[in-house]
Design an enzyme around this catalytic site. Structure first.
Site, PDB file in Angstrom:
ATOM      1  N   GLU A   1      -2.362  -3.999   6.731  1.00  0.00           N
ATOM      2  CA  GLU A   1      -3.756  -4.688   7.074  1.00  0.00           C
ATOM      3  C   GLU A   1      -3.981  -5.475   6.047  1.00  0.00           C
ATOM      4  O   GLU A   1      -5.648  -6.115   5.835  1.00  0.00           O
ATOM      5  CB  GLU A   1      -4.921  -3.473   6.981  1.00  0.00           C
ATOM      6  CG  GLU A   1      -5.201  -2.982   5.532  1.00  0.00           C
ATOM      7  CD  GLU A   1      -5.227  -1.423   5.523  1.00  0.00           C
ATOM      8  OE1 GLU A   1      -5.396  -0.571   4.544  1.00  0.00           O
ATOM      9  OE2 GLU A   1      -4.297  -1.536   6.476  1.00  0.00           O
ATOM     10  N   ASN A   2      -3.050  -6.040   4.894  1.00  0.00           N
ATOM     11  CA  ASN A   2      -2.924  -7.075   4.203  1.00  0.00           C
ATOM     12  C   ASN A   2      -4.022  -7.731   4.477  1.00  0.00           C
ATOM     13  O   ASN A   2      -4.367  -9.110   5.574  1.00  0.00           O
ATOM     14  CB  ASN A   2      -2.114  -8.174   3.729  1.00  0.00           C
ATOM     15  CG  ASN A   2      -0.897  -6.821   4.240  1.00  0.00           C
ATOM     16  OD1 ASN A   2      -0.429  -6.099   3.485  1.00  0.00           O
ATOM     17  ND2 ASN A   2      -0.086  -7.269   4.819  1.00  0.00           N
TER      18      ASN A   2
ATOM     19  N   GLU B   1      -8.828   4.541   6.558  1.00  0.00           N
ATOM     20  CA  GLU B   1      -8.658   4.754   7.646  1.00  0.00           C
ATOM     21  C   GLU B   1      -9.225   5.840   8.820  1.00  0.00           C
ATOM     22  O   GLU B   1      -8.771   5.458   9.430  1.00  0.00           O
ATOM     23  CB  GLU B   1      -7.180   6.299   6.679  1.00  0.00           C
ATOM     24  CG  GLU B   1      -6.216   5.065   6.239  1.00  0.00           C
ATOM     25  CD  GLU B   1      -5.992   3.650   6.935  1.00  0.00           C
ATOM     26  OE1 GLU B   1      -5.632   3.714   8.102  1.00  0.00           O
ATOM     27  OE2 GLU B   1      -5.393   2.813   5.816  1.00  0.00           O
TER      28      GLU B   1
ATOM     29  N   HIS C   1      -7.483  -1.471  15.455  1.00  0.00           N
ATOM     30  CA  HIS C   1      -7.381  -0.631  13.745  1.00  0.00           C
ATOM     31  C   HIS C   1      -7.364  -1.970  12.391  1.00  0.00           C
ATOM     32  O   HIS C   1      -7.935  -1.931  11.863  1.00  0.00           O
ATOM     33  CB  HIS C   1      -5.897   0.271  13.650  1.00  0.00           C
ATOM     34  CG  HIS C   1      -6.230   1.185  12.592  1.00  0.00           C
ATOM     35  ND1 HIS C   1      -6.518   2.596  12.601  1.00  0.00           N
ATOM     36  CD2 HIS C   1      -5.177   1.248  11.628  1.00  0.00           C
ATOM     37  CE1 HIS C   1      -6.260   2.857  11.196  1.00  0.00           C
ATOM     38  NE2 HIS C   1      -6.057   2.183  10.896  1.00  0.00           N
ATOM     39  N   GLU C   2      -6.058  -2.504  13.220  1.00  0.00           N
ATOM     40  CA  GLU C   2      -6.040  -3.343  11.770  1.00  0.00           C
ATOM     41  C   GLU C   2      -7.158  -4.655  11.394  1.00  0.00           C
ATOM     42  O   GLU C   2      -7.351  -4.667  10.212  1.00  0.00           O
ATOM     43  CB  GLU C   2      -4.172  -4.243  11.621  1.00  0.00           C
ATOM     44  CG  GLU C   2      -3.085  -3.239  11.850  1.00  0.00           C
ATOM     45  CD  GLU C   2      -3.281  -2.251  10.676  1.00  0.00           C
ATOM     46  OE1 GLU C   2      -3.911  -2.480   9.638  1.00  0.00           O
ATOM     47  OE2 GLU C   2      -3.038  -0.698  11.550  1.00  0.00           O
TER      48      GLU C   2
ATOM     49  N   HIS D   1      -9.501  -2.987   9.718  1.00  0.00           N
ATOM     50  CA  HIS D   1      -9.574  -2.650   8.207  1.00  0.00           C
ATOM     51  C   HIS D   1      -9.725  -3.810   7.193  1.00  0.00           C
ATOM     52  O   HIS D   1     -10.567  -4.005   6.165  1.00  0.00           O
ATOM     53  CB  HIS D   1      -8.224  -2.738   7.689  1.00  0.00           C
ATOM     54  CG  HIS D   1      -7.727  -1.150   7.636  1.00  0.00           C
ATOM     55  ND1 HIS D   1      -8.352  -0.401   6.882  1.00  0.00           N
ATOM     56  CD2 HIS D   1      -6.623  -0.479   8.239  1.00  0.00           C
ATOM     57  CE1 HIS D   1      -7.448   1.407   7.114  1.00  0.00           C
ATOM     58  NE2 HIS D   1      -6.545   0.516   7.950  1.00  0.00           N
TER      59      HIS D   1
ATOM     60  N   GLY E   1       3.561   2.118  11.472  1.00  0.00           N
ATOM     61  CA  GLY E   1       2.786   1.137  12.249  1.00  0.00           C
ATOM     62  C   GLY E   1       2.314  -0.124  12.005  1.00  0.00           C
ATOM     63  O   GLY E   1       3.173  -1.170  13.110  1.00  0.00           O
ATOM     64  N   ALA E   2       1.832  -0.353  10.833  1.00  0.00           N
ATOM     65  CA  ALA E   2       1.339  -1.702  10.710  1.00  0.00           C
ATOM     66  C   ALA E   2       0.146  -1.765   9.280  1.00  0.00           C
ATOM     67  O   ALA E   2      -0.053  -0.602   8.518  1.00  0.00           O
ATOM     68  CB  ALA E   2       0.399  -2.786  11.546  1.00  0.00           C
TER      69      ALA E   2
ATOM     70  N   GLU F   1       1.042  -1.342   0.307  1.00  0.00           N
ATOM     71  CA  GLU F   1      -0.158  -0.258  -0.059  1.00  0.00           C
ATOM     72  C   GLU F   1       1.397   0.814   0.534  1.00  0.00           C
ATOM     73  O   GLU F   1       1.715   1.754   1.083  1.00  0.00           O
ATOM     74  CB  GLU F   1      -1.231   0.157   1.009  1.00  0.00           C
ATOM     75  CG  GLU F   1      -2.427   1.242   0.939  1.00  0.00           C
ATOM     76  CD  GLU F   1      -3.073   0.880   2.750  1.00  0.00           C
ATOM     77  OE1 GLU F   1      -3.801   1.265   2.182  1.00  0.00           O
ATOM     78  OE2 GLU F   1      -2.443   0.810   3.273  1.00  0.00           O
TER      79      GLU F   1
END
Length: 945
Positions: free
Chosen positions: A321-322, A377, A354-355, A358, A318-319, A184
């Protein structure tokens, strides 16, 4: 412009060759070529068929078959990709994305996998657009499906994008290598040729070849592993659900995992380097809880059989979301009870929340284009709060939401801010979309909408949105329609998303007795930049209201004021509370001026209850005096959120020139009575910010006066703090912040206690366990002498805890020795002892130090090209470096210096919105100093006798 379908007539003439039979398997490793293959078609007469940044719409990818063989010794990989495509217009060209890949062969097959040509097809490159064009001498016919087959190779990239190399070191000093991905927004094209835009959703079947000492992971579970030649193994993964290219992921590593199963049967696994396995258990508990929560909240099952979360040693953000394989920076996933603080615990919990949000918002339903990345987001940022509040109420996450909105206000009150939804075409502009506007403002606007519509209506609306657009792409308007239950005829016929025909004609909600158009209201928040200032004045029994654009960089007395205000109007869902009743009143303001009836008997009015609305409030006339009096006499008449909001608004209005500084300072005079952490830290935070600004100027007497005032005013709070990890989350957070500031201000009892704890810890050979809430402060005090600093650097080098390393790095950068700061910057640039992923944080930490601010700024200027190469232009790391190193500049000379540097990198600076934000920020600081320094000096003289 000439479309690709006509180019064969204009540029190239060739007789079509009969296609030859080929193998019929739907998955091809290397399609055989017809016997007697002729020499490749000439590229000399071809020119690139497409001139736009966005790909043509006449070819749609359906299914990718991807085979990758990375070699972790040579750091290269070979790959083949076979893409099933659907052709919508007759054409001779397939145009798709590729960046940095060496393509050795391209061919096109028909739906029976027969070759369309007996010659290797020409591949044209357009590097500036990161595209390739593949020419087929036989026309690809509209309505037909074909297979595009490409063989290629590439190096594992250095850095953090595409298919890249990462390393970690064992406790025995051995360096181990792994390969990971981060696609991304526009980097899938660096790993395999693809249609790398979010609306080109497709299925992905991945196979990975590896040595037996490694494992491979991808979005889906492994269905079989075959042993092939030379002891190599090939993992074949299940076909994925339909998704965008930026969500594809694969990792080849030697990590260990811990697993559990959700109540609906999803297998959740946490992966980390073997020696960090013990730090994975908290994340597993959180991820299982979160997936269960989201399945219930969204009323949609998580659609994959597994969810892996993996801690990558080198990771820029930070991370990520795949789908089914979320990747994290180690500090965002791993929790070590011995070295991680309660703030670290909250961070890990929120990032996982958060992830996993997503997996629905972003993965299941994806924005049509990057201009609406906030749909991903902003929602994920907001769902952090909803999910953590539901699953871990003891973490008191609602205390942090205000700060998310305060960050958004700070960004949005500069003239260089942007609308939430903004045009973004090239990769640099797209990367810049991942900013405060998309995340924080997006979350705060959704928070306002949720309170405006009510929780139930909001939740059912987003469920409707997710159901309707599952495995598809959506626009802003689709969300507003779902929230207002606007239904199309097709929806009624299908019966899936609409619940009653009477809803069909309604695109309005009833708010405070008034009908409103939700689309018009929300467009005013997402399609125009800025934040409104609502000025409130009392006129007998009525409140007079006025809305303007709130700006901290332009004063009402400035000649450009009228220009920057022109055309701005918001539909503001106002809320307010009075002393006459406990009711929260509501009113929709859709015009420049308005008034509401409150009655003669009302003594005070507090607008924007609990800051559920995204707007700043100014109490005109004697309104701020009334608020100051209320806080002194009976501060608990207002909620802690209202008290915090008043403090924030007052100091923002000082910066914007609407309120004298002494009024805001008087307002926080009540804080000696304050028992709640959040307003206490908000007020203290402004004083600390002023101190950091002033200590970087040649103002020793003012610095001394402010220090003396803070230590005197907050002495009771400082002295009651214990050097332990006891208490609630709020109490522990207060302890960390207050003791950190007290030691920074050289408060003797603080320095003595921290110094003793540090010496005891070093003498115990680090076997003594320091309280995690104060360990950063203890390290920072310990780092002030040579032995302490060198000891910490050694421990940093060997520590297996990301949380501990971060705290040590902060302490090392607090040194008053400029040579040590210079050494740290050199180590960060080298990237061995201090990893490149931590370089941007390191630069910011050095810049915070009064002895390091020019060191950091000069370092950025001298190493600009290297930094851009490491982090990519437009990335949040580059933005943080620019804003962080200039953020405390407050003189005209410093402004000129920044302008000169931006002029020297004009071509890059012109592509970045961040450079203008940095200039706005410095100008804001200069004005603050010019207007407020004398006021502060005089006010402190009155207070500090």
């Amino acid at each position: 412009m000439i479309s690709g379908s006509f180019l064969v007539l204009l540029l190239f003439s060739v007789s079509l060759v009969e296609s030859q039979p080929s193998q019929s398997s739907q998955q091809v490793s290397s399609p055989p070529h017809p016997a007697g293959e002729q020499s490749p078609l000439s590229q000399d007469n071809l020119s690139f068929p497409w001139s736009r940044l966005r790909l043509p719409r006449y070819i749609i990818p359906l299914h990718y078959h991807l085979l990758l063989h990375p070699n972790l010794t040579t750091l290269r990989y070979t790959g083949t990709v076979q893409i099933q495509i659907d052709v919508l217009n007759n054409t001779n060209w397939v145009v798709l994305h590729s960046k940095g890949l060496q393509i050795s062969k391209a061919t096109i097959l028909d739906h029976n996998l027969a070759h369309l040509s007996d010659q290797v097809l020409p591949v044209l490159h357009n590097p500036s657009h990161e595209q390739i064009g593949i020419f087929s001498p036989r026309v690809l016919s509209s309505g037909q499906k074909y297979f595009l087959y490409i063989e290629y190779e590439a190096e594992l990239t250095e850095g953090f994008y595409g298919f890249y190399k990462s390393t970690y070191r064992t406790s025995k000093g051995e360096t181990r290598t792994l390969a990971s991905t981060h696609f991304e927004p526009t980097s899938a094209r660096m790993a395999f040729p693809c249609f790398d835009e979010p609306s080109f959703k497709a299925n992905f079947s991945v196979r990975i070849r590896r040595s037996p000492e490694y494992i491979s992971l991808s979005n889906m579970p492994v269905v079989k592993t075959l042993e092939i030649n030379n002891g190599l193994l090939e993992d074949e993964f299940s076909a994925s659900v339909k998704m965008s290219t930026y969500l594809v992921a694969f990792v080849i590593c030697d990590f260990k995992s811990v697993s559990a199963t959700t109540s609906s049967g999803v297998k959740v696994s946490i992966y980390a380097a073997p020696e960090k396995w013990l730090q994975t258990h908290y994340a597993l508990e959180v991820a299982v809880k979160m997936l269960d929560f989201y399945e219930e909240y969204f009323n949609i099952r998580y659609p994959l059989p597994k969810q892996d979360l993996i801690a990558i040693p080198d990771f820029q953000s930070g991370a990520m979301e795949n789908w089914g394989l979320t990747t994290y920076r180690e500090t965002s996933l791993l929790f070590d009870p011995l070295t991680s603080s309660v703030s670290d615990k909250l961070w890990v919990t929120m990032v996982i929340g958060h992830e996993l949000a997503h997996q629905w918002f972003g993965n299941l339903v994806t924005m049509e284009w990057w201009n609406d990345i906030w749909l991903n987001e902003g929602f994920a940022r907001y769902m952090e709060y909803i999910s953590v509040e539901a699953t871990y109420p003891d973490l008191k996450v609602d205390e942090y939401l205000l700060h998310t909105c305060f960050a958004a206000v700070g960004h949005d009150s500069l003239n260089s801010s942007r609308p939430i939804s903004s045009p973004a075409e090239n990769p640099t502009h797209i990367k810049e979309m991942f900013d405060t506007a998309s995340y924080d403002k997006g979350a705060c606007v959704l928070h306002m909408l949720r309170h405006f519509l009510t929780e139930d209506v909001f939740q059912s609306g987003i469920v409707r949105y997710l159901r309707k657009y599952s495995y598809r792409n959506a626009h802003n308007q689709d969300l507003w329609d779902s929230l207002t239950n606007t239904c199309s005829e097709d929806d009624f016929i299908s019966g899936k998303h609409c619940y009653s025909s009477s809803q069909a004609s309604k695109n309005a909600y009833l708010f405070a007795g008034e009908h409103l158009n939700l689309t018009a209201m929300m467009n005013s928040w997402t399609l125009q930049k800025g934040i409104p200032l609502v000025t409130v004045s009392r006129s007998g029994p009525r409140l007079q209201l006025r809305q303007d654009r709130f700006l901290r960089t332009v004063l009402p007395s400035d000649p450009v004021w009228a220009t920057v205000q022109q055309g701005f109007l918001w539909h503001i869902p106002l809320t307010y509370k009075t002393d006459a009743s406990s009711t929260i009143h509501r009113h929709l303001m859709t015009s420049q001026t308005d008034s509401v009836y409150i009655g003669e008997e009302v003594g005070w009015v507090k607008m924007n209850s609990d800051m559920t609305g995204y707007y700043v409030v100014h109490y005109a006339d004697d309104g701020w005096d009334v608020m100051t009096e209320l806080l002194r006499e009976n501060h608990t008449a207002l909620s802690y959120k209202d008290r915090t909001h008043l403090i924030h608004n007052a100091f923002q209005l000082v910066t914007a020139g609407h309120l004298p500084l002494n009024k805001a300072m008087d307002l926080i005079g009540y804080l000696q009575l304050e028992k709640h952490t959040v307003p206490l830290l908000q007020g203290l935070g402004y004083l600390e910010a002023f101190y950091h600004l002033i200590e970087k100027r040649d103002e020793p007497s003012l610095t001394h006066s402010l220090r003396k005032y803070i230590l005197h005013f907050f002495r009771a709070v400082i002295d009651q703090q214990t050097w332990s990890d006891s208490g609630t989350v709020s109490e522990r957070r207060l302890r960390s912040e207050v003791l950190s500031l007290a030691c920074h201000l050289d408060y003797p009892p603080c320095l003595e206690r921290a110094d003793q704890l540090f010496k005891d810890w070093l003498q115990s050979n680090e076997t003594l366990s320091l309280p995690t809430d104060v360990v950063e402060t203890v390290y920072s005090v310990g780092a002030q002498d040579e032995h302490g600093w060198m000891s910490l650097l050694h421990i940093y080098n060997i520590s297996l805890s990301g949380a501990q390393k971060h705290k040590i790095l902060f302490a090392l950068t607090s040194s008053r020795d400029a040579h040590k700061l210079q050494r740290l910057l050199a180590l960060g640039l080298e990237g061995k002892v201090i990893r490149s992923q931590d370089l941007s944080s390191l630069i910011l930490m050095v810049a915070r130090n009064p002895r390091g601010r020019y060191l950091a700024w000069n370092f950025v200027k001298e190493n600009w090209d290297t930094l851009v190469q490491k982090f990519q232009l437009g990335s949040f790391c580059i933005r943080n470096i620019i804003i962080g190193t200039t953020g405390q500049f407050s003189s005209p000379e410093e402004l000129s210096e920044v302008q000169m540097f931006f002029e020297s990198i004009k071509e890059q600076a012109s592509q970045l919105r961040t450079t203008q934000m940095a200039l706005d920020n410095v100008q804001k600081n200069i004005r603050w100093v010019q207007r407020n320094l004398e006021t502060l000096r005089n006010w402190l003289k009155e207070q500090v006798k």
